[in-house]
Design an enzyme around this catalytic site. Structure first.
Site, short mmCIF file in Angstrom:
data_model
loop_
_atom_site.label_atom_id
_atom_site.label_comp_id
_atom_site.label_asym_id
_atom_site.label_seq_id
_atom_site.Cartn_x
_atom_site.Cartn_y
_atom_site.Cartn_z
N GLU A 129 0.80 -1.24 0.00
CA GLU A 129 0.00 0.00 0.00
C GLU A 129 0.83 1.28 0.00
OE1 GLU A 129 -2.75 -0.62 3.25
OE2 GLU A 129 -3.25 -2.59 2.50
N GLU A 248 -6.29 -10.32 -1.58
CA GLU A 248 -6.96 -10.22 -0.27
C GLU A 248 -8.49 -10.14 -0.39
OE1 GLU A 248 -5.30 -7.13 2.15
OE2 GLU A 248 -3.23 -7.62 1.65
O1 G3I Z 1 -1.28 -9.53 18.49
C1 G3I Z 1 -1.46 -8.27 19.14
C2 G3I Z 1 -1.85 -8.47 20.60
O2 G3I Z 1 -0.77 -9.09 21.29
C3 G3I Z 1 -2.17 -7.12 21.23
O3 G3I Z 1 -2.62 -7.32 22.54
C4 G3I Z 1 -3.27 -6.44 20.40
C5 G3I Z 1 -3.64 -5.07 20.95
O4 G3I Z 1 -2.63 -4.17 20.64
O5 G3I Z 1 -2.79 -6.24 19.05
C6 G3I Z 1 -2.56 -7.50 18.42
O6 G3I Z 1 -2.08 -7.24 17.12
C7 G3I Z 1 -3.12 -6.88 16.21
C8 G3I Z 1 -2.98 -7.80 14.98
O7 G3I Z 1 -3.92 -7.42 13.95
C9 G3I Z 1 -3.21 -9.28 15.34
O8 G3I Z 1 -4.54 -9.42 15.79
C10 G3I Z 1 -2.87 -5.44 15.78
O9 G3I Z 1 -3.10 -4.59 16.89
C11 G3I Z 1 -3.81 -5.09 14.64
O10 G3I Z 1 -3.46 -3.80 14.14
C12 G3I Z 1 -3.63 -6.10 13.49
O11 G3I Z 1 -4.57 -5.79 12.48
C13 G3I Z 1 -4.24 -6.33 11.18
C14 G3I Z 1 -4.10 -5.16 10.19
O12 G3I Z 1 -3.83 -5.68 8.87
C15 G3I Z 1 -2.95 -4.22 10.56
O13 G3I Z 1 -1.73 -4.90 10.51
C16 G3I Z 1 -5.37 -7.25 10.72
O14 G3I Z 1 -5.43 -8.39 11.58
C17 G3I Z 1 -5.10 -7.72 9.30
O15 G3I Z 1 -6.20 -8.47 8.81
C18 G3I Z 1 -4.92 -6.50 8.39
O16 G3I Z 1 -4.57 -6.98 7.13
C19 G3I Z 1 -4.37 -5.94 6.14
C20 G3I Z 1 -3.21 -6.37 5.23
O17 G3I Z 1 -2.06 -6.63 6.02
C21 G3I Z 1 -2.95 -5.31 4.18
N1 G3I Z 1 -4.18 -5.03 3.40
C22 G3I Z 1 -5.35 -4.68 4.24
C23 G3I Z 1 -5.62 -5.80 5.23
C24 G3I Z 1 -6.91 -5.60 6.00
O18 G3I Z 1 -6.84 -4.44 6.77
#
Ligand code: G3I
Length: 332
Positions: A129, A248
């Site tokens: 992105e 995705e």
């Molecule tokens: O694992 C930690 C946990 O230990 C912690 O307590 C919690 C609270 O801070 O956060 C957890 O991590 C989260 C992670 O998902 C795993 O659940 C992150 O905060 C959260 O930001 C993360 O969100 C992911 C997001 O990308 C940002 O990285 C989503 O699961 C994931 O589906 C999403 O995927 C993105 C692709 O990478 C790029 N394209 C868009 C797509 C959808 O948004």
């Protein structure tokens, strides 16, 4: 699905995002993942914030277990995501680094991670992105990030060259959302790719995320980008010699689950698949998870409703989209 694709669409891997926790702890999840899909994308486990949590410390256990699972099940892995404006660890996002230090950090990260999986992960989302979201002048389309601020557009060149140096055989992708339609974000991606190619930067493919919505408007009338428009946009990039992938796919219903919207959603999954079957420069038809149980489309913030956007429900029952995809893969 993977068996049908192997017979009727041999150029196409059927993929999904996967997370190490359910893979290692949920047997129903694990068996569907290993049976139906031929490529997996680590949803989060290989992002900077998780795989490089300290300045001098990497955490490979989760990524390793996903790669080992894939290898045990005859699956490929699509590495995700080496350089992004998001999902950066605190030490990096909040650090105070010179441009030269950030370049060194980025190059070391890319070479370390790609190098570790050399020969095992054969394709990477090197840049995730890179573009701004709003409608803008096509020449000024790069999203602000620590990388862009430090190196300007050349951060893409440097990251892609570092990945190529670490594994010359790996296919290197830029992965973007909202570029499926014939509009100025797709134009901005196209001109960016042309500039990279003019500079001789190694780039092999474009991931079109295809995060789509139906039921978005109050009366549920919202229409996703048409598959035929997406087909034309993708061809612009394959005409540049690139391979492309649906990376995705999910079709968010914004909690409005009616029979009409269910069949509209299923037809959409099928229409996008049909385009990937028809153009053999598509390498994958991959969705962002396969079960609503672990979907990123969970209620949060302004959208406080379930997305119901995937092909299995939260109890692992296949939904109409699964059956439509199977129908399309069975061929005429
Ligand atoms: O694992 C930690 C946990 O230990 C912690 O307590 C919690 C609270 O801070 O956060 C957890 O991590 C989260 C992670 O998902 C795993 O659940 C992150 O905060 C959260 O930001 C993360 O969100 C992911 C997001 O990308 C940002 O990285 C989503 O699961 C994931 O589906 C999403 O995927 C993105 C692709 O990478 C790029 N394209 C868009 C797509 C959808 O948004």
């Amino acid at each position: 699905l993977r068996a049908l694709a192997r017979t009727n669409a041999p150029h196409l891997s059927i993929g999904t995002a996967a997370a190490v926790i359910p893979t290692m702890t949920d047997s129903a999840y694990r068996s569907i993942l290993g049976r139906e899909f031929s490529i997996l994308t680590p949803e989060n486990d290989m992002k900077f914030q998780f795989i490089h949590p300290q300045r001098n410390g990497y955490a490979f256990a989760e990524g390793d277990s996903l790669v080992e699972f894939a290898e045990r099940n005859g699956m490929a892995v699509h590495g995700h995501a080496l350089v992004w404006s998001e999902a950066n660890p605190r030490w990096l996002a909040q650090g105070n680094y010179s441009a030269a230090e950030l370049q060194a950090i980025m190059e070391e990260h890319v070479k370390t991670v790609v190098g570790r999986y050399k020969g095992r992960i054969k394709e990477w989302d090197v840049i995730n992105e890179p573009l701004k979201d709003e409608k803008f002048n096509v020449n000024l389309g790069l999203r602000d990030s620590i990388w862009f601020k430090a190196m300007g557009e050349k951060f893409l060149d440097i990251a892609l060259r570092a990945a190529h140096e670490a594994d010359p055989d790996a296919k290197l992708y830029i992965n973007e959302y909202g570029c499926e339609a014939e509009d100025d974000k797709a134009d901005a991606l196209f001109t960016l790719v042309q500039r990279l190619q003019s500079r001789g930067v190694p780039l092999h493919g474009i991931g079109f995320q295809v995060h789509e919505d139906i039921g978005k408007d109050s009366d549920g009338t919202y229409d996703p980008v048409s598959a035929s428009e997406f087909k034309r946009t993708a061809k612009r990039f394959t005409d540049l010699g690139l391979e492309v992938r649906v990376s995705e796919l999910d079709v968010n219903m914004h909690g409005k689950v009616t029979d009409t919207l269910r069949s509209k959603q299923a037809e959409y999954f099928k229409s996008i698949l049909a385009r990937t079957q028809a153009n053999n420069r598509f390498t994958s038809y991959a969705m962002w998870g396969f079960t609503d149980r672990y979907s990123s489309l969970q209620p949060e913030g302004e959208y406080n409703e379930f997305g119901n956007g995937l092909i299995y429900d939260e109890h692992y029952a296949p939904k109409l989209p699964y059956h439509k995809i199977k129908e399309a893969l069975q061929g005429p």
